[in-house]
Design a protein around this motif. Structure first.
Motif, PDB file in Angstrom:
ATOM      1  N   LEU A  25       0.824  -1.212   0.000  1.00 51.41           N
ATOM      2  CA  LEU A  25       0.000   0.000   0.000  1.00 51.41           C
ATOM      3  C   LEU A  25       0.862   1.268   0.000  1.00 51.41           C
ATOM      4  N   THR A  26       1.979   1.239   0.721  1.00 53.30           N
ATOM      5  CA  THR A  26       2.876   2.396   0.757  1.00 53.30           C
ATOM      6  C   THR A  26       3.512   2.638  -0.603  1.00 53.30           C
ATOM      7  N   PHE A  31       3.672   5.752  -5.686  1.00 54.60           N
ATOM      8  CA  PHE A  31       3.476   5.923  -7.131  1.00 54.60           C
ATOM      9  C   PHE A  31       2.408   6.976  -7.405  1.00 54.60           C
ATOM     10  N   TYR A  32       1.344   6.952  -6.607  1.00 54.07           N
ATOM     11  CA  TYR A  32       0.286   7.963  -6.743  1.00 54.07           C
ATOM     12  C   TYR A  32       0.851   9.364  -6.524  1.00 54.07           C
ATOM     13  N   LEU A  33       1.624   9.545  -5.452  1.00 49.69           N
ATOM     14  CA  LEU A  33       2.192  10.862  -5.150  1.00 49.69           C
ATOM     15  C   LEU A  33       3.178  11.313  -6.225  1.00 49.69           C
ATOM     16  N   GLU A  40       2.327  20.943  -7.267  1.00 51.81           N
ATOM     17  CA  GLU A  40       0.932  20.523  -7.351  1.00 51.81           C
ATOM     18  C   GLU A  40       0.594  19.657  -6.144  1.00 51.81           C
ATOM     19  N   ALA A  41      -0.477  19.983  -5.454  1.00 54.36           N
ATOM     20  CA  ALA A  41      -0.922  19.163  -4.322  1.00 54.36           C
ATOM     21  C   ALA A  41      -1.630  17.923  -4.861  1.00 54.36           C
ATOM     22  N   ASP A  42      -1.470  16.814  -4.151  1.00 50.96           N
ATOM     23  CA  ASP A  42      -2.147  15.595  -4.592  1.00 50.96           C
ATOM     24  C   ASP A  42      -3.654  15.725  -4.385  1.00 50.96           C
ATOM     25  N   GLY A  43      -4.400  14.911  -5.090  1.00 53.05           N
ATOM     26  CA  GLY A  43      -5.862  15.000  -5.072  1.00 53.05           C
ATOM     27  C   GLY A  43      -6.492  14.748  -3.724  1.00 53.05           C
TER      28      GLY A  43
END
Length: 178
Positions: A25-26, A31-33, A40-43
């Motif tokens: 999960l980390t 990868f998402y970040l 840009e701030a993440d969603g």
């Protein structure tokens, strides 16, 4: 040696499942970040920031959340004064990953496990939005207590709540509850 593997099998399965889920999960979250640029701030942080402002409006507090255009965070203003900023670490995803990993390590029936994880994610998310909103108001009135409020009290509340959810899970729903 085989005797010890058999004797400690439940513990080893727990540790393996916990760390396997936590690492997976980390890495996925990393990868998402990484898909966001440096300013840009993440969603997820964006949604949390907007929810803090929406919650404050419900209680008639003058909290405004504004994107800091030179940085990947949101500035939080109370009564027109800058109080705090909401950064990626404030979105509670790391706490949610920890929660999910523990529940999976002490899993129960599939449906029960998934429903409890979903309930826990929603609970932690809502608690975190309240935490940020209340912290903003308290820091406006008690700025000298920043370390106590931000560094001690509010982490204690959120991690204590997660611990409480774990206790409920282990004692009521996991396969080890019996």
């Amino acid at each position: 040696m085989k005797k010890y593997f058999i004797q400690f099998r439940p513990f080893l399965v727990f540790i393996g499942t916990f760390f396997g889920a936590y690492i997976l999960l980390t890495v996925l979250y990393k990868f998402y970040l990484d898909s966001f640029t440096g300013v840009e701030a993440d969603g997820i942080t964006s949604i949390v920031s907007h929810n803090v402002e929406q919650l404050s409006n419900v209680f008639n507090y003058d909290i405004k959340v504004e994107k800091n255009f030179g940085s990947p965070w949101y500035d939080v203003l109370f009564n027109g004064n800058y109080i705090v900023r909401i950064v990626e670490g404030c979105n509670a995803v790391s706490v949610i990953i920890l929660f999910i990993s523990f529940v999976l390590a002490f899993s129960g029936k599939l449906k029960t496990t998934l429903l409890f994880i979903l309930f826990g994610i929603v609970f932690i998310y809502i608690l975190n939005v309240f935490r940020i909103a209340v912290l903003t108001v308290l820091l406006y009135y008690f700025p000298q207590n920043n370390h106590l409020l931000h560094g001690v009290l509010f982490p204690l509340i959120i991690y204590g709540s997660v611990f409480f959810l774990w206790v409920i899970w282990v004692n009521k729903f996991s396969k080890y509850a019996k």
